[in-house]
Design a protein around this motif. Structure first.
Motif, short mmCIF file in Angstrom:
data_model
loop_
_atom_site.label_atom_id
_atom_site.label_comp_id
_atom_site.label_asym_id
_atom_site.label_seq_id
_atom_site.Cartn_x
_atom_site.Cartn_y
_atom_site.Cartn_z
N GLN A 83 0.85 -1.20 0.00
CA GLN A 83 0.00 0.00 0.00
C GLN A 83 0.88 1.25 0.00
OE1 GLN A 83 -3.45 -0.41 -0.03
NE2 GLN A 83 -3.56 1.74 -0.51
N ASN A 84 2.03 1.16 0.65
CA ASN A 84 2.95 2.30 0.74
C ASN A 84 4.24 2.06 -0.04
OD1 ASN A 84 1.42 4.09 2.50
ND2 ASN A 84 1.57 2.39 3.94
N VAL A 85 4.09 1.52 -1.23
CA VAL A 85 5.22 1.20 -2.07
C VAL A 85 5.81 2.47 -2.71
CG1 VAL A 85 3.86 0.80 -4.18
CG2 VAL A 85 6.04 -0.39 -3.88
N PHE A 86 7.12 2.52 -2.77
CA PHE A 86 7.81 3.54 -3.56
C PHE A 86 8.03 2.99 -4.97
CE2 PHE A 86 11.74 5.30 -5.26
CZ PHE A 86 11.50 6.65 -5.18
N ALA A 87 8.45 1.71 -5.04
CA ALA A 87 8.67 1.07 -6.34
C ALA A 87 8.82 -0.43 -6.13
CB ALA A 87 9.93 1.62 -7.01
N ASN A 88 8.34 -1.20 -7.10
CA ASN A 88 8.64 -2.62 -7.16
C ASN A 88 10.02 -2.78 -7.77
OD1 ASN A 88 6.26 -4.20 -6.25
ND2 ASN A 88 5.24 -3.01 -7.84
N LEU A 89 10.81 -3.69 -7.23
CA LEU A 89 12.15 -3.92 -7.75
C LEU A 89 12.25 -5.23 -8.53
CD1 LEU A 89 14.24 -2.85 -4.64
CD2 LEU A 89 13.71 -1.50 -6.69
N GLU A 90 11.51 -6.26 -8.09
CA GLU A 90 11.69 -7.55 -8.74
C GLU A 90 10.54 -8.51 -8.39
OE1 GLU A 90 15.37 -10.66 -9.11
OE2 GLU A 90 14.86 -10.04 -7.08
N TRP A 91 10.14 -9.28 -9.39
CA TRP A 91 9.36 -10.50 -9.20
C TRP A 91 10.32 -11.61 -9.59
CZ3 TRP A 91 6.61 -6.18 -10.43
CH2 TRP A 91 5.37 -6.01 -9.83
N ALA A 92 10.49 -12.60 -8.75
CA ALA A 92 11.43 -13.68 -9.03
C ALA A 92 10.80 -15.01 -8.67
CB ALA A 92 12.72 -13.49 -8.25
N GLU A 93 11.37 -16.06 -9.23
CA GLU A 93 10.93 -17.42 -8.91
C GLU A 93 9.42 -17.59 -9.09
OE1 GLU A 93 12.50 -18.64 -5.10
OE2 GLU A 93 14.39 -17.62 -5.52
N VAL A 94 8.90 -17.05 -10.17
CA VAL A 94 7.47 -17.19 -10.45
C VAL A 94 7.20 -18.63 -10.88
CG1 VAL A 94 5.54 -16.41 -11.88
CG2 VAL A 94 7.29 -14.77 -11.12
N ARG A 95 6.30 -19.28 -10.18
CA ARG A 95 5.95 -20.68 -10.47
C ARG A 95 4.43 -20.79 -10.56
NH1 ARG A 95 10.80 -20.46 -10.76
NH2 ARG A 95 12.34 -21.66 -9.64
N MET A 96 3.98 -21.60 -11.48
CA MET A 96 2.54 -21.85 -11.66
C MET A 96 2.30 -23.35 -11.65
SD MET A 96 1.66 -18.88 -14.31
CE MET A 96 1.19 -17.37 -13.52
N PRO A 97 2.19 -23.95 -10.45
CA PRO A 97 2.11 -25.40 -10.34
C PRO A 97 0.75 -26.02 -10.66
CG PRO A 97 2.04 -24.42 -8.18
CD PRO A 97 2.28 -23.31 -9.16
N HIS A 98 -0.27 -25.19 -10.85
CA HIS A 98 -1.62 -25.72 -11.09
C HIS A 98 -2.35 -24.76 -12.02
CE1 HIS A 98 -5.77 -26.95 -10.20
NE2 HIS A 98 -5.25 -28.08 -9.76
N PRO A 99 -3.08 -25.26 -13.01
CA PRO A 99 -3.76 -24.36 -13.95
C PRO A 99 -4.89 -23.58 -13.28
CG PRO A 99 -4.41 -26.63 -14.36
CD PRO A 99 -3.32 -26.67 -13.34
N VAL A 100 -5.17 -22.42 -13.84
CA VAL A 100 -6.30 -21.59 -13.41
C VAL A 100 -7.29 -21.53 -14.56
CG1 VAL A 100 -7.01 -19.31 -12.62
CG2 VAL A 100 -4.82 -20.25 -11.87
N PHE A 101 -8.55 -21.76 -14.23
CA PHE A 101 -9.61 -21.78 -15.24
C PHE A 101 -10.63 -20.67 -14.95
CE2 PHE A 101 -8.14 -26.21 -14.92
CZ PHE A 101 -7.75 -26.42 -16.24
N GLU A 102 -11.32 -20.26 -16.00
CA GLU A 102 -12.40 -19.31 -15.83
C GLU A 102 -13.39 -19.89 -14.81
OE1 GLU A 102 -13.75 -18.98 -19.86
OE2 GLU A 102 -12.07 -17.70 -20.43
N GLY A 103 -13.84 -19.06 -13.89
CA GLY A 103 -14.73 -19.51 -12.83
C GLY A 103 -14.01 -19.84 -11.53
N ASP A 104 -12.68 -19.99 -11.57
CA ASP A 104 -11.93 -20.21 -10.34
C ASP A 104 -11.90 -18.93 -9.52
OD1 ASP A 104 -11.32 -22.85 -10.90
OD2 ASP A 104 -9.23 -22.47 -11.46
N THR A 105 -11.85 -19.10 -8.21
CA THR A 105 -11.70 -17.96 -7.30
C THR A 105 -10.31 -18.04 -6.69
OG1 THR A 105 -14.06 -17.95 -6.81
CG2 THR A 105 -12.63 -16.80 -5.25
#
Length: 166
Positions: A83-105
């Motif tokens: 909420q009080n971010v000055f700047a994002n520096l990095e997203w790392a190690e992004v992993r997607m171990p399970h698919p996301v489908f329309e209708g998922d919450t």
């Protein structure tokens, strides 16, 4: 009448290594969300917006655009993490171990991995978190590490205060 301030988010001093934040909002992804985001970002993979095509794949239905999943889970963490971010520096190690489908919450939580002052800016510090997004069944669909600069208390931009009617 008493005016009570709303949640204004955490400042650098509020983060402690090991803290875990269960982010409060869930978000159900619709077909419209998936199609609009995919086409807005010029992603031409029909797996995200062509139901006829997607039905012929091993998934049998459209997959939610991975970048939409990343955006929603990141957005869910803002109230607690940035909420009080000055700047994002990095997203790392992004992993997607399970698919996301329309209708998922999607729901999410973050763990604080590191907190330290900035060596080059006195008004901010560096926070590192690990965030996990999971679906309505509790299956983890996304994990990532995020590093960001967060304002120190008293150094963030201020919102205007409305004039009080007499």
């Amino acid at each position: 009448m008493t005016v009570k301030p709303g949640w204004t988010g955490r400042f650098l001093e509020d983060f402690e290594v090991g803290d875990i934040y269960e982010h409060p909002l869930g978000r159900t992804i619709t077909s419209t969300d998936n199609t609009w985001f995919t086409l807005l970002t010029q992603n031409t993979a029909p797996l995200h917006f062509d139901h006829h095509y997607a039905k012929q794949t091993a998934f049998g239905r459209p997959l939610v655009n991975s970048c939409l999943t990343l955006s929603i889970v990141t957005g869910q963490s803002v109230t607690d993490v940035s909420q009080n971010v000055f700047a994002n520096l990095e997203w790392a190690e992004v992993r997607m171990p399970h698919p996301v489908f329309e209708g998922d919450t999607l729901y999410s939580r973050s763990e604080v991995l590191g907190v330290r002052p900035s060596s080059s800016r006195a008004d901010v510090g560096i926070v590192e978190v690990r965030t996990a997004g999971y679906n309505q069944d509790g299956a983890v669909v996304l994990t990532f590490r995020r590093t960001l600069l967060v304002y120190r208390r008293g150094h963030s931009p201020q919102r205007p205060v409305p004039a009080v009617d007499a």
